[in-house]
Design a protein around this motif. Structure first.
Motif, PDB file in Angstrom:
ATOM      1  N   LEU A 166     -19.539  -9.995  39.307  1.00 56.17           N
ATOM      2  CA  LEU A 166     -19.983  -9.600  40.640  1.00 56.17           C
ATOM      3  C   LEU A 166     -20.687  -8.247  40.588  1.00 56.17           C
ATOM      4  CD1 LEU A 166     -20.025 -10.294  43.652  1.00 56.17           C
ATOM      5  CD2 LEU A 166     -17.793  -9.187  43.878  1.00 56.17           C
ATOM      6  N   LEU A 220     -13.082 -11.002  53.306  1.00 51.96           N
ATOM      7  CA  LEU A 220     -13.718 -12.094  54.048  1.00 51.96           C
ATOM      8  C   LEU A 220     -12.713 -13.211  54.338  1.00 51.96           C
ATOM      9  CD1 LEU A 220     -17.123 -12.325  52.144  1.00 51.96           C
ATOM     10  CD2 LEU A 220     -16.678 -11.195  54.323  1.00 51.96           C
ATOM     11  N   MET A 251     -13.242  -7.533  43.748  1.00 46.83           N
ATOM     12  CA  MET A 251     -12.634  -8.725  44.334  1.00 46.83           C
ATOM     13  C   MET A 251     -12.169  -8.504  45.770  1.00 46.83           C
ATOM     14  SD  MET A 251      -9.264 -10.785  42.971  1.00 46.83           S
ATOM     15  CE  MET A 251      -9.763 -10.591  41.258  1.00 46.83           C
ATOM     16  N   THR A 275     -16.070  -2.689  52.674  1.00 44.99           N
ATOM     17  CA  THR A 275     -14.841  -3.453  52.430  1.00 44.99           C
ATOM     18  C   THR A 275     -13.588  -2.829  53.048  1.00 44.99           C
ATOM     19  OG1 THR A 275     -15.782  -4.381  50.402  1.00 44.99           O
ATOM     20  CG2 THR A 275     -13.387  -4.475  50.643  1.00 44.99           C
ATOM     21  N   THR A 306     -13.648  -7.353  48.270  1.00 43.51           N
ATOM     22  CA  THR A 306     -14.635  -7.782  49.269  1.00 43.51           C
ATOM     23  C   THR A 306     -14.457  -9.253  49.606  1.00 43.51           C
ATOM     24  OG1 THR A 306     -16.217  -6.152  48.417  1.00 43.51           O
ATOM     25  CG2 THR A 306     -17.099  -7.917  49.792  1.00 43.51           C
ATOM     26  N   LEU A 307     -14.246 -10.068  48.582  1.00 44.79           N
ATOM     27  CA  LEU A 307     -14.046 -11.502  48.795  1.00 44.79           C
ATOM     28  C   LEU A 307     -12.737 -11.756  49.547  1.00 44.79           C
ATOM     29  CD1 LEU A 307     -15.093 -12.785  45.233  1.00 44.79           C
ATOM     30  CD2 LEU A 307     -16.534 -12.470  47.259  1.00 44.79           C
TER      31      LEU A 307
END
Length: 359
Positions: free
Chosen positions: A187, A204, A198, A64, A200-201
């Motif tokens: 998660l 993206l 969060m 990440t 990581t999301l």
């Protein structure tokens, strides 16, 4: 369907893949010279990462911050800038997020966590904008200024922790408030109770926004134009200096956000550091592997994170020193940079493809 197949046969896709394979082969040769079994070593590496959900989640957590610092370098590179200061921007963003996470305790979670993330992004951006301004206004090379700002950022971060956030009797800050945490229980449980979060999301999403901004907006077009040829861009009526500062600011925001992810999602506190963690410098390698494209950065971070986290398994299961993984990563970057070597290896394939087209 034909467009997808055409994309997979483009040099921009084929060359990095071949460079990765050549890097892995070279790493295997080094292992053989050292008396290690490369097949056993690589098997142990991938088993460590993909063997269970916990380790896979930890590998994703490792990737990440690399995504964010890779995106930071790639964004500046698209403007023709070599932002080697991602390390300092990462640390400044981390410190700003820690300060907000500690000092603004009592805020509701839907305000506190976003505020800490925004602080990390903004202060990381402002730190990078210093180098951008010096480049635009004074012609100072951004490599020199940004690498000096790395050291200033490290010592400034330590100063702030020592003076305002230090936990009594410890060499770290007090814990950030739970309301500033970006951990996601669902998660984490999905990933075997690993420390995924969060961030990581969001990383993206940032890659997608990078692509949209850079290739689908007028401002992105101007930044790319300045990167290709600043004189032509100025002749076309574009404000070159403004775009330089803007590109560095956005680049720093991405790196600063990566630092905020680490402290809010993983550590929950910040230590007084004797040296830089190296995440910003690793992000440069990730961006180079991904050819400074946001989706390429995602793949580069996937590869880099897998190799880095999996090297522990290689060390324990196959008794191979983790330093060999750095040789593999360095080899991959070398072959990506020296594309002439890769093209020479692929020359028979290209010749065969040309003959097929003629027929």
């Amino acid at each position: 369907m034909s467009k997808v197949l055409k994309w997979f046969t483009r040099d921009s896709f084929i060359l990095p893949i071949v460079a990765i394979i050549m890097g892995l082969i070279l790493g295997g040769i080094v292992m053989l010279i050292g008396g290690y079994n490369p097949i056993e070593a690589y098997s142990a590496l991938f088993t460590k990462v993909f063997g269970d959900m916990y380790n896979f989640g930890e590998a994703v957590r490792e990737m990440t911050p690399l995504i964010m610092t890779g995106l930071a370098f790639a964004f500046a590179a698209r403007a023709g800038l070599f932002n080697i200061g991602g390390e300092g921007q990462f640390l400044v963003g981390m410190t700003a997020a820690t300060f907000v996470g500690v000092k603004f305790a009592g805020l509701p979670i839907y305000i506190h966590a976003p505020l800490a993330l925004i602080a990390g992004a903004v202060f990381g951006g402002l730190w990078a904008a210093i180098a951008g301004y010096l480049k635009a206004a004074r012609g100072v090379n951004e490599v020199i200024s940004s690498i000096m700002l790395n050291w200033i950022g490290l010592y400034l971060a330590n100063l702030i922790v020592r003076q305002f956030l230090l936990l009594k009797g410890e060499n770290r800050s007090v814990d950030i408030s739970d309301t500033a945490s970006i951990s996601l229980t669902w998660l984490s449980e999905l990933m075997g109770n690993s420390r995924v979060h969060m961030g990581t999301l969001i990383a993206l999403v940032m890659a997608v926004l990078f692509y949209i901004y850079m290739w689908k907006t007028k401002q992105g077009y101007e930044i790319r134009a300045v990167g290709y040829n600043p004189n032509a861009a100025e002749y076309a009526g574009m404000h070159v200096n403004r775009n330089i500062v803007k590109a560095m600011f956005i680049s720093g925001m991405l790196a600063g956000l990566g630092g905020a992810f680490q402290v809010l999602g993983v550590f929950q506190y910040q230590t007084v550091m004797s040296g830089s963690p190296g995440t910003g410098f690793d992000g440069i390698a990730v961006a180079l592997i991904g050819l400074n494209h946001p989706f390429g950065v995602l793949l580069g971070a996937l590869l880099f994170g897998t190799l880095t986290y999996g090297s522990a398994g290689m060390s324990f299961a196959a008794d191979v020193p983790p330093e060999i993984i750095r040789i593999v990563i360095g080899s991959i970057i070398f072959f990506i940079a020296a594309q002439g070597i890769v093209r020479w290896v692929l020359k028979p394939f290209y010749s065969k493809r040309k003959k097929e087209k003629v027929l």
